[in-house]
Design an enzyme around this catalytic site. Sequence first.
Site, short mmCIF file in Angstrom:
data_model
loop_
_atom_site.label_atom_id
_atom_site.label_comp_id
_atom_site.label_asym_id
_atom_site.label_seq_id
_atom_site.Cartn_x
_atom_site.Cartn_y
_atom_site.Cartn_z
CB SER A 202 46.79 42.67 39.96
OG SER A 202 45.84 42.03 39.15
CD GLU A 203 44.53 39.97 42.50
OE1 GLU A 203 44.18 40.62 43.49
OE2 GLU A 203 44.25 40.30 41.33
CB THR A 204 49.73 34.39 39.94
OG1 THR A 204 50.34 35.38 39.11
CG2 THR A 204 50.00 33.01 39.37
CG HIS B 127 40.96 39.81 38.54
ND1 HIS B 127 41.90 40.18 39.48
CD2 HIS B 127 41.66 39.36 37.46
CE1 HIS B 127 43.11 39.97 38.98
NE2 HIS B 127 43.01 39.48 37.76
#
Length: 281
Positions: free
Chosen positions: A47-49, A78
């Site tokens: 979902s995120e990097t 997050h």
Amino acid sequence: MSRERRFSQLDVFTATPLRGNPLAVVHEADGLSDAEMATFARWTNLSETTFLLKPTDEGADYRVRIFTPGGELPFAGHPTLGSCHAWLAAGGRSKHQGQVVQQCSVGLVNVRRDGARLAFAAPALKREPVDDGLLAQVIEALGLPASDLLAACWLDNGPKWLGLRVTSATRLRSLTPDHGRLKSLAKVGLVAAQDGAGAADTQFEVRGFAAPIGIEEDPVTGSLNASLAQWLIGEGLAPSRYVAAQGTAMGRAGRVHIAKEGDTVWVGGDVAPCIEGTVRL
């Protein structure tokens, strides 16, 4: 020319690996282009990097850029907690007593230790009314009966979410949205007061659907929980301290710890390290 950089993968909003929301972190990312960052974020397919860089604001300890598979975000929760944990674990030393200052596209974000957890100060929230026509399309795409909707408004603290309050946590957990339809409508965050079928250690259940940025359902979403907390506490619908569950419908057990102190809402959670190594970029 590619070079090896330190790489971390962590699970955020959980103390137990594989039960929260994973985050990939690339350290010492100065020198990477926007395209290289975006390509790697698509490759991780999380979902995120995030990419840790030297700060350009003298008040910050580090700078972070946050990418989803679909593009860059100005802020996200997050990734903030996970990036701070990774920066500290790699030997980062804060200039500020008792807190770390993160620089990102929304400005400076304070992160503190809340016991064994990290917690970030929620950015200022903007709220706007929702167009009735759009709202009708969204709840139809969610499969949510209009009678189960209590309230709706746009919530914007960097990322912009269509926030929905739902009558029942059981109803919320049972939703099976049409993500293809939601993709052209909005990112949608839903919250309901916990009921007898939910986790006993939590007061609210949350779900976040982000098809417009390439994520059908986000396991645990700090920015969304931040804006929901500001909304709920501001309306007198939640106490100044509570714990929200998120990810239940996905087999996760995310826990988001909310605390309002003065005018600041702090959003906290545990972080579980999972992978440490190097990546060639």
